[in-house]
Design a protein around this motif. Sequence first.
Motif, PDB file in Angstrom:
ATOM      1  N   ARG A  21       0.849  -1.191   0.000  1.00 56.20           N
ATOM      2  CA  ARG A  21       0.000   0.000   0.000  1.00 56.20           C
ATOM      3  C   ARG A  21       0.885   1.242   0.000  1.00 56.20           C
ATOM      4  O   ARG A  21       2.100   1.163   0.165  1.00 56.20           O
ATOM      5  N   SER A  22       0.263   2.405  -0.163  1.00 55.93           N
ATOM      6  CA  SER A  22       0.988   3.666  -0.071  1.00 55.93           C
ATOM      7  C   SER A  22       1.068   4.092   1.394  1.00 55.93           C
ATOM      8  O   SER A  22       0.050   4.421   2.012  1.00 55.93           O
ATOM      9  N   TYR A  23       2.273   4.054   1.933  1.00 53.40           N
ATOM     10  CA  TYR A  23       2.523   4.508   3.306  1.00 53.40           C
ATOM     11  C   TYR A  23       3.246   5.848   3.230  1.00 53.40           C
ATOM     12  O   TYR A  23       4.348   5.938   2.687  1.00 53.40           O
ATOM     13  N   TYR A  24       2.629   6.868   3.799  1.00 50.29           N
ATOM     14  CA  TYR A  24       3.238   8.195   3.796  1.00 50.29           C
ATOM     15  C   TYR A  24       3.919   8.506   5.128  1.00 50.29           C
ATOM     16  O   TYR A  24       4.934   9.186   5.148  1.00 50.29           O
ATOM     17  N   ALA A  25       3.334   8.005   6.216  1.00 47.40           N
ATOM     18  CA  ALA A  25       3.917   8.231   7.538  1.00 47.40           C
ATOM     19  C   ALA A  25       4.875   7.085   7.845  1.00 47.40           C
ATOM     20  O   ALA A  25       4.455   5.980   8.198  1.00 47.40           O
ATOM     21  N   VAL A  26       6.153   7.347   7.657  1.00 49.16           N
ATOM     22  CA  VAL A  26       7.191   6.340   7.910  1.00 49.16           C
ATOM     23  C   VAL A  26       8.327   6.995   8.683  1.00 49.16           C
ATOM     24  O   VAL A  26       8.419   8.221   8.756  1.00 49.16           O
ATOM     25  N   SER A  27       9.187   6.154   9.251  1.00 46.20           N
ATOM     26  CA  SER A  27      10.282   6.690  10.060  1.00 46.20           C
ATOM     27  C   SER A  27      11.624   6.154   9.569  1.00 46.20           C
ATOM     28  O   SER A  27      11.693   5.244   8.751  1.00 46.20           O
ATOM     29  N   LYS A  28      12.681   6.708  10.138  1.00 49.10           N
ATOM     30  CA  LYS A  28      14.042   6.276   9.827  1.00 49.10           C
ATOM     31  C   LYS A  28      14.463   5.063  10.647  1.00 49.10           C
ATOM     32  O   LYS A  28      15.604   4.610  10.531  1.00 49.10           O
ATOM     33  N   GLU A  29      13.554   4.543  11.441  1.00 45.63           N
ATOM     34  CA  GLU A  29      13.896   3.417  12.310  1.00 45.63           C
ATOM     35  C   GLU A  29      14.379   2.224  11.487  1.00 45.63           C
ATOM     36  O   GLU A  29      13.832   1.902  10.435  1.00 45.63           O
ATOM     37  N   HIS A  30      15.400   1.560  11.993  1.00 48.13           N
ATOM     38  CA  HIS A  30      16.021   0.429  11.304  1.00 48.13           C
ATOM     39  C   HIS A  30      15.036  -0.733  11.182  1.00 48.13           C
ATOM     40  O   HIS A  30      14.362  -1.094  12.152  1.00 48.13           O
ATOM     41  N   VAL A  31      14.930  -1.326   9.994  1.00 52.08           N
ATOM     42  CA  VAL A  31      14.060  -2.482   9.757  1.00 52.08           C
ATOM     43  C   VAL A  31      14.886  -3.701   9.349  1.00 52.08           C
ATOM     44  O   VAL A  31      14.764  -4.767   9.953  1.00 52.08           O
ATOM     45  N   VAL A  32      15.695  -3.559   8.323  1.00 47.98           N
ATOM     46  CA  VAL A  32      16.612  -4.624   7.885  1.00 47.98           C
ATOM     47  C   VAL A  32      17.949  -3.980   7.528  1.00 47.98           C
ATOM     48  O   VAL A  32      18.054  -2.755   7.395  1.00 47.98           O
ATOM     49  N   GLU A  33      18.952  -4.799   7.356  1.00 49.75           N
ATOM     50  CA  GLU A  33      20.269  -4.288   6.981  1.00 49.75           C
ATOM     51  C   GLU A  33      20.215  -3.652   5.589  1.00 49.75           C
ATOM     52  O   GLU A  33      19.447  -4.085   4.726  1.00 49.75           O
ATOM     53  N   ASP A  34      21.043  -2.657   5.364  1.00 51.25           N
ATOM     54  CA  ASP A  34      21.091  -1.981   4.069  1.00 51.25           C
ATOM     55  C   ASP A  34      21.387  -2.959   2.935  1.00 51.25           C
ATOM     56  O   ASP A  34      20.895  -2.798   1.813  1.00 51.25           O
ATOM     57  N   GLU A  35      22.176  -3.973   3.249  1.00 48.71           N
ATOM     58  CA  GLU A  35      22.516  -4.956   2.224  1.00 48.71           C
ATOM     59  C   GLU A  35      21.275  -5.667   1.696  1.00 48.71           C
ATOM     60  O   GLU A  35      21.208  -6.037   0.514  1.00 48.71           O
TER      61      GLU A  35
END
Length: 199
Positions: free
Chosen positions: A13-27
Amino acid sequence: MSKDFFQAIADRRSYYAVSKEHVVEDERIIEIVEHAVKYVPSAFNSQTTRVIVLLGENHDKFWELTTGELKKIVPAENFAGTQEKMDLFGNAYGTVLFFEDEEVVKGLQEQFALYADNFPIWSEQTSGMHQFAVWTGLEIEGFGASLQHYNPIVDEEVRKEWHVPSTWKLRAQMPFGKPVASPGDKDFKPLEERVKVYK
């Protein structure tokens, strides 16, 4: 993959409210993008799609740059709403920039003159498929994303800042991050009006 294909499509879906919180590794983010770029189909196997992944300071810089370009054209008294959007996107973890290489498209037009008018259309189709594949892949990993179109307003500044080849045409921008609010309900038109089956 923790979800089946159809569930992943439904959950994207289109999520507009998001944060910089870490979810997975950049790799893992890079792996998703590279997998899409390698395997998503394209007409004549033209492989016209190009992608830049912006993380950290480069992500922040893109939305600061976009805000600056918009301030040049949106009246100051009307800028509050635009600033709100820029803040939302700037709060994301990263941004994926999608391009199409016009040099490849033009080369195919010259090589296959009979289909010349179709190659730009097919280029847009493969760009859309790449966007969908990356978007769904990010969703599976727990990111929320949205698709934005500040091109061509930001094209020249993006080209200068990230040394983008002049033949790459910016088509879309996808800010993504950890969702902090759910998207609203989505209405669906009746499938019988949209799908016809003949046996």
